[in-house]
Design a protein around this motif. Structure first.
Motif, mmCIF file in Angstrom:
data_model
loop_
_atom_site.group_PDB
_atom_site.id
_atom_site.type_symbol
_atom_site.label_atom_id
_atom_site.label_comp_id
_atom_site.label_asym_id
_atom_site.label_seq_id
_atom_site.Cartn_x
_atom_site.Cartn_y
_atom_site.Cartn_z
ATOM 1 N N ASP A 106 0.832 -1.212 0.000
ATOM 2 C CA ASP A 106 0.000 0.000 0.000
ATOM 3 C C ASP A 106 0.866 1.261 0.000
ATOM 4 O O ASP A 106 0.543 2.248 -0.673
ATOM 5 C CB ASP A 106 -0.907 0.028 1.247
ATOM 6 N N LEU A 123 -3.424 13.816 3.554
ATOM 7 C CA LEU A 123 -3.533 12.404 3.142
ATOM 8 C C LEU A 123 -3.420 11.509 4.379
ATOM 9 O O LEU A 123 -2.608 11.815 5.239
ATOM 10 C CB LEU A 123 -2.400 12.173 2.152
ATOM 11 N N VAL A 124 -4.172 10.475 4.603
ATOM 12 C CA VAL A 124 -5.109 9.834 3.724
ATOM 13 C C VAL A 124 -6.543 10.320 3.920
ATOM 14 O O VAL A 124 -7.468 9.771 3.313
ATOM 15 C CB VAL A 124 -5.102 8.310 3.951
ATOM 16 N N ARG A 135 2.309 1.857 -3.367
ATOM 17 C CA ARG A 135 1.245 2.355 -4.254
ATOM 18 C C ARG A 135 0.991 3.854 -3.981
ATOM 19 O O ARG A 135 0.817 4.646 -4.906
ATOM 20 C CB ARG A 135 -0.029 1.543 -3.997
ATOM 21 N N LEU A 136 0.997 4.193 -2.706
ATOM 22 C CA LEU A 136 0.788 5.592 -2.314
ATOM 23 C C LEU A 136 1.898 6.484 -2.879
ATOM 24 O O LEU A 136 1.633 7.589 -3.385
ATOM 25 C CB LEU A 136 0.745 5.669 -0.787
ATOM 26 N N LYS A 174 2.766 10.620 -9.304
ATOM 27 C CA LYS A 174 1.923 10.943 -10.464
ATOM 28 C C LYS A 174 1.473 12.413 -10.430
ATOM 29 O O LYS A 174 1.323 13.058 -11.473
ATOM 30 C CB LYS A 174 0.699 10.014 -10.458
ATOM 31 N N TYR A 208 1.377 6.983 -6.503
ATOM 32 C CA TYR A 208 0.254 7.911 -6.686
ATOM 33 C C TYR A 208 0.728 9.342 -6.449
ATOM 34 O O TYR A 208 0.412 10.260 -7.204
ATOM 35 C CB TYR A 208 -0.860 7.531 -5.709
ATOM 36 N N TRP A 263 -11.938 10.735 0.233
ATOM 37 C CA TRP A 263 -10.952 10.049 1.053
ATOM 38 C C TRP A 263 -9.834 9.716 0.077
ATOM 39 O O TRP A 263 -9.965 9.969 -1.116
ATOM 40 C CB TRP A 263 -11.544 8.795 1.710
ATOM 41 N N PHE A 264 -8.745 9.196 0.565
ATOM 42 C CA PHE A 264 -7.663 8.834 -0.333
ATOM 43 C C PHE A 264 -8.164 7.795 -1.331
ATOM 44 O O PHE A 264 -8.835 6.836 -0.928
ATOM 45 C CB PHE A 264 -6.500 8.274 0.485
ATOM 46 N N TYR A 265 -7.822 7.975 -2.623
ATOM 47 C CA TYR A 265 -8.358 7.129 -3.701
ATOM 48 C C TYR A 265 -9.886 7.251 -3.775
ATOM 49 O O TYR A 265 -10.614 6.260 -3.810
ATOM 50 C CB TYR A 265 -7.975 5.668 -3.512
#
Lengths: 265, 252
Positions: A27, A224-225, A30-31, A37, A34, B193-195
């Motif tokens: 995770d 975040l998150v 992936r974060l 990006k 992201y 929320w995130f994503y």
């Protein structure tokens, strides 16, 4: 729309672990992808600050900071760490934990809702911040409707903190939750900047902060998150500010603050 | 991109810079939005929304991209006549927007249910705006009733033929309502929320998610990036971006 990737960004306000004792590294990777990006080159981890509630014990604080340290160690090119403290634990424990965090390589201090920013319990935190040259990021929200000022900092309280410790770089968190009044509360305190994190991307607010405070006192953050990166970056890209002001908000200001805190950024 | 949640006009609590249709058009264009449902913000706090609806319809004229949506306050007798005045006797509204939290009625009130009956009879989707801003930062003097998710579920249950589009629902509200209803749709403006795009998709069938920016009170570009720059397939982006709205509102 210009491509997001054309912007260099440092995110000064993140919580990659959120109510998680163990992080899943798939995770996290992936974060990071992201984040990249969106052009985010570095993220500051503030810690899983509410995992144990408002008043974490000394061991709980250490656990949270150890988790931050582990993430920074695992991804040193991406994450930077801030030391989370509970000022209500008292002078000795607060100073001890900050010293430990400095040894771990942390480059700032994070304060949540253990106590109000104007509380005298803040003294050892701020003295240690001054001693090590660390910036202090203070969670802040307009308390008019929330009504938790006994422990939850209103922008007026964070401004008070800034006035008491002009030698310390303070980052008042959450532009949208402090609002226009929050911007005005800190206006005369040159050592206080505001981060753009949290809540919805309210139109006009980033531009207002830049106009009142100057671009050098507005710093990009996402929270975040709890928030998404598109919403967080987009509110700065959409703001009616100049190209150089946008660069200052997204990147230059955070780099300056973090370098002053000893980070290699 | 088609946006189901936009407005124009002054809002006393925020200087947003979109007081005219050309300003709205520019704001949307800068974010890549080519078409939108538009209401007038003046309708929210006015007891009688008709003058603002009339201004909006006059300003938009025969625009094929920006489509006016009238706000109806069902507590005011004669709203059906007002609608007829806006549309004529033969045309039906593309949608009707309601703001129960601001116009002081519940979803069980008889007058609101008369409006729902009208919408069902004329196949008009109902845009139910839950809020316009975050309660935590709302102007202290503005007291607004909360529309509870359970009341929306109850409404959808009682009117299975109604098509109810929830605007400005938070993600937990989206989850709660979507799990118990089949005739509800959701805009993306407040869910986050995130994503975000992945989480909305997990909560709501893909045919019931609509892009909404809540322009001009929120930054349009940020609203678009939250969904379309997130982890989303091209197919889902198309559905959220315009296909679902085209089908639901029978857009050209």
């Amino acid at each position: 729309m210009p491509p997001t990737q054309s912007h260099r960004i440092i995110d000064i306000h993140t919580h990659p672990a959120f109510f998680q004792e163990e992080v899943d590294h798939a995770d996290v990777r992936r974060l990071i992808r992201y984040g990249r990006k969106f052009g985010i080159e570095r993220m500051v981890i503030l810690g899983d600050v509410l995992r144990y509630g408002r008043l974490p014990s000394a061991s709980q604080i250490r656990s949270i900071n150890d988790q931050t340290a582990a993430l920074v160690e695992a991804y040193p090119d991406y994450f930077l760490g801030f030391c989370y403290v509970n000022p209500k634990l008292g002078d000795r424990l607060v100073r001890k934990e900050i010293a430990r965090c400095v040894r771990l390589g942390f480059c700032g201090i994070k304060l949540e809702i253990s106590c109000n920013a104007a509380d005298r319990a803040m003294a050892p935190v701020m003295e240690e911040a001054a001693r090590y040259g660390l910036p202090v990021l203070q969670h802040t929200a307009d308390q008019t409707n929330i009504r938790e000022r006994a422990f939850h900092s209103d922008p007026a309280d964070t401004a008070t903190l800034g006035g008491r410790y002009p030698e310390v770089q303070i980052i008042m968190a959450h532009l949208t939750s402090v609002g226009l009044r929050g911007v005005r509360e800190i206006e005369e305190y040159r050592n206080v900047v505001v981060d753009t994190s949290a809540f919805q991307p309210v139109a006009g607010l980033v531009a207002y902060a830049v106009a009142r405070l100057g671009a050098e006192r507005v710093v990009y953050g996402s929270d975040l998150v709890i928030r998404d990166l598109g919403s967080s970056v987009g509110r700065v890209l959409a703001a009616d500010i100049s190209r150089s002001e946008r660069r200052a908000v997204l990147f230059d200001n955070a780099r300056r603050i973090l370098r002053n805190g000893g980070a290699d950024v | 991109m088609f946006d189901v949640n936009t407005a124009v006009g002054e809002w006393p609590f925020q200087r947003h810079g979109v007081n005219t249709i050309p300003e709205l058009r520019l704001r949307l264009k800068q974010a890549g939005v080519s078409g939108a449902l538009v209401s007038h913000l003046g309708c929210v706090l006015a007891e009688d929304p008709l003058p603002y609806n009339s201004d909006l319809f006059a300003d938009l004229g025969r625009s094929r991209k920006l489509l006016p949506v009238p706000v109806v306050n069902p507590r005011l007798p004669g709203w059906e006549k007002d609608l007829a005045g806006l549309y004529g006797r033969r045309r039906r509204p593309i949608a009707i927007k309601v703001l129960p939290a601001y116009h002081n009625y519940t979803l069980r009130s008889p007058r609101f249910n008369e409006l729902v009956a009208y919408c069902v009879a004329h196949a008009v989707p109902i845009l139910l705006q839950l809020r316009l801003d975050d309660e935590r930062t709302r102007y202290f003097g503005l007291k607004v009733r909360v529309v509870k998710p359970s009341h929306v579920v109850d409404l959808a249950d009682r009117w299975p033929a109604a098509r109810v589009i929830l605007l400005n629902a938070y993600l937990p509200e989206v989850r709660e309502i979507a799990a118990s209803t089949r005739n509800t749709w959701f805009d993306t403006s407040f869910a986050e929320w995130f994503y975000t795009s992945r989480l909305i998709r997990e909560a709501v069938p893909p045919g019931r998610i609509l892009f909404g920016s809540h322009t001009p009170l929120l930054e349009t570009r940020a609203a678009a990036m939250k969904i379309f720059d997130g982890p989303i397939t091209a197919g889902l982006a198309q559905r959220i971006g315009h296909e679902n709205a085209t089908k639901l509102f029978d857009l050209p």
